[in-house]
Write a protein that holds these residues in place. Sequence first.
Motif, short mmCIF file in Angstrom:
data_model
loop_
_atom_site.label_atom_id
_atom_site.label_comp_id
_atom_site.label_asym_id
_atom_site.label_seq_id
_atom_site.Cartn_x
_atom_site.Cartn_y
_atom_site.Cartn_z
N ASN A 154 0.82 -1.20 0.00
CA ASN A 154 0.00 0.00 0.00
C ASN A 154 0.86 1.26 0.00
OD1 ASN A 154 -2.16 -1.73 0.15
ND2 ASN A 154 -2.64 -1.30 2.28
N VAL A 155 0.37 2.27 -0.71
CA VAL A 155 1.07 3.56 -0.81
C VAL A 155 0.31 4.59 0.02
CG1 VAL A 155 1.83 5.39 -2.38
CG2 VAL A 155 1.94 2.98 -3.11
N LYS A 156 1.03 5.34 0.84
CA LYS A 156 0.40 6.31 1.72
C LYS A 156 -0.09 7.54 0.95
CE LYS A 156 3.06 4.99 5.82
NZ LYS A 156 4.01 5.44 6.87
N GLU A 157 -1.02 8.24 1.57
CA GLU A 157 -1.64 9.43 0.99
C GLU A 157 -0.59 10.50 0.68
OE1 GLU A 157 -5.01 12.67 2.47
OE2 GLU A 157 -5.18 10.55 3.05
N ASN A 158 -0.75 11.12 -0.50
CA ASN A 158 0.07 12.27 -0.91
C ASN A 158 1.58 12.00 -0.93
OD1 ASN A 158 -2.17 14.05 -1.28
ND2 ASN A 158 -2.27 14.33 0.93
N THR A 159 1.96 10.76 -1.19
CA THR A 159 3.37 10.44 -1.31
C THR A 159 3.69 10.10 -2.77
OG1 THR A 159 2.98 8.12 -0.76
CG2 THR A 159 3.57 9.60 1.04
N THR A 160 4.98 10.15 -3.10
CA THR A 160 5.47 9.73 -4.40
C THR A 160 6.37 8.52 -4.21
OG1 THR A 160 5.37 11.95 -5.35
CG2 THR A 160 6.83 10.37 -6.44
N VAL A 161 6.11 7.46 -4.97
CA VAL A 161 6.94 6.27 -4.89
C VAL A 161 7.52 5.97 -6.26
CG1 VAL A 161 5.66 5.31 -2.94
CG2 VAL A 161 4.98 4.70 -5.27
N PHE A 162 8.70 5.36 -6.25
CA PHE A 162 9.40 5.09 -7.50
C PHE A 162 10.33 3.91 -7.32
CE2 PHE A 162 13.09 5.70 -10.31
CZ PHE A 162 12.45 5.74 -11.55
N GLY A 163 10.47 3.11 -8.38
CA GLY A 163 11.45 2.04 -8.38
C GLY A 163 10.83 0.66 -8.37
N VAL A 164 11.72 -0.35 -8.34
CA VAL A 164 11.32 -1.75 -8.32
C VAL A 164 12.07 -2.43 -7.17
CG1 VAL A 164 11.23 -3.92 -9.60
CG2 VAL A 164 11.01 -1.73 -10.83
N PRO A 165 11.38 -2.71 -6.04
CA PRO A 165 9.98 -2.33 -5.76
C PRO A 165 9.88 -0.84 -5.48
CG PRO A 165 10.96 -3.32 -3.82
CD PRO A 165 11.99 -3.46 -4.93
N ALA A 166 8.68 -0.29 -5.61
CA ALA A 166 8.48 1.15 -5.43
C ALA A 166 8.68 1.55 -3.98
CB ALA A 166 7.09 1.54 -5.90
N LYS A 167 9.46 2.62 -3.78
CA LYS A 167 9.71 3.15 -2.45
C LYS A 167 9.48 4.67 -2.46
CE LYS A 167 13.16 -0.37 -1.33
NZ LYS A 167 14.55 -0.63 -0.92
N LYS A 168 9.15 5.20 -1.30
CA LYS A 168 8.90 6.64 -1.18
C LYS A 168 10.16 7.43 -1.52
CE LYS A 168 7.44 10.20 2.12
NZ LYS A 168 7.06 10.49 3.52
N ILE A 169 9.98 8.49 -2.28
CA ILE A 169 11.09 9.38 -2.59
C ILE A 169 10.71 10.79 -2.20
CG2 ILE A 169 12.01 7.95 -4.45
CD1 ILE A 169 10.72 9.83 -6.46
N GLU A 170 11.71 11.58 -1.91
CA GLU A 170 11.54 12.98 -1.53
C GLU A 170 12.18 13.86 -2.59
OE1 GLU A 170 9.74 13.79 0.98
OE2 GLU A 170 9.75 12.05 2.32
N PHE A 171 11.61 15.06 -2.78
CA PHE A 171 12.17 16.01 -3.74
C PHE A 171 12.75 17.20 -2.98
CE2 PHE A 171 9.07 13.65 -6.20
CZ PHE A 171 9.77 13.37 -7.36
#
Length: 211
Positions: A194-211
């Motif tokens: 599951n992906v949390k609200e208002n987050t961006t995930v990327f990759g394999v497997p997808a992980k949260k990223i910050e800008f």
Amino acid sequence: MKNLIIIGARGFGREVYDLALQCAGFNIEYIIKGFLDDKSDALEGFENYPKIVGSVEDYEIQEDDIFVCALGTVKWKKYYAELILAKGGKFINLIHPSTNLNTNAITGKGLLVFMYSNISNDCVIEDFVTIQGYVGLGHDTKICKWSHLSSYSFTGGFVILEEEVTLNTRATVLPHVTVRKGATVGASSLVIKNVKENTTVFGVPAKKIEF
């Protein structure tokens, strides 16, 4: 005969124009009146498109007008569609004839669905969802309002995308996963939980990223 107006005359608006030409309702249920865009020269240098008839803010809705919203960013799609809704505007669906809508699939209003997408059995697609070409939705997927699914993205069975979710090109969401409201999944990412609200995930497997 209704007059279809496309909100947004930039690159995605031009693509939606061709989608409108290819749908079964063209010249039967509607003709294309033009675009709404606050950039009056947005089509400068491009040929074979109808004119920009005004901005969303200033346009006065006529009796036979109907609308689609051709903005690729969820935030602005919602903003400008709600301006037209507040004026009493009515939105239609543009669903490409090559799209498969399987048994018991439920669709809302204001949808844009491009070529060769597959909406499998018992899916629910709520209002103002955009589904670009070659998207695959597994059985019992639920896509909530305002979400945007880019080309070649895929959801497994029983996936839930809450409101205002973006799946970028070739994103994959595994079965039974929920992507919460306002989240973004990066291109070619594999979502395994599951992906949390208002987050961006990327990759394999997808992980949260910050800008």
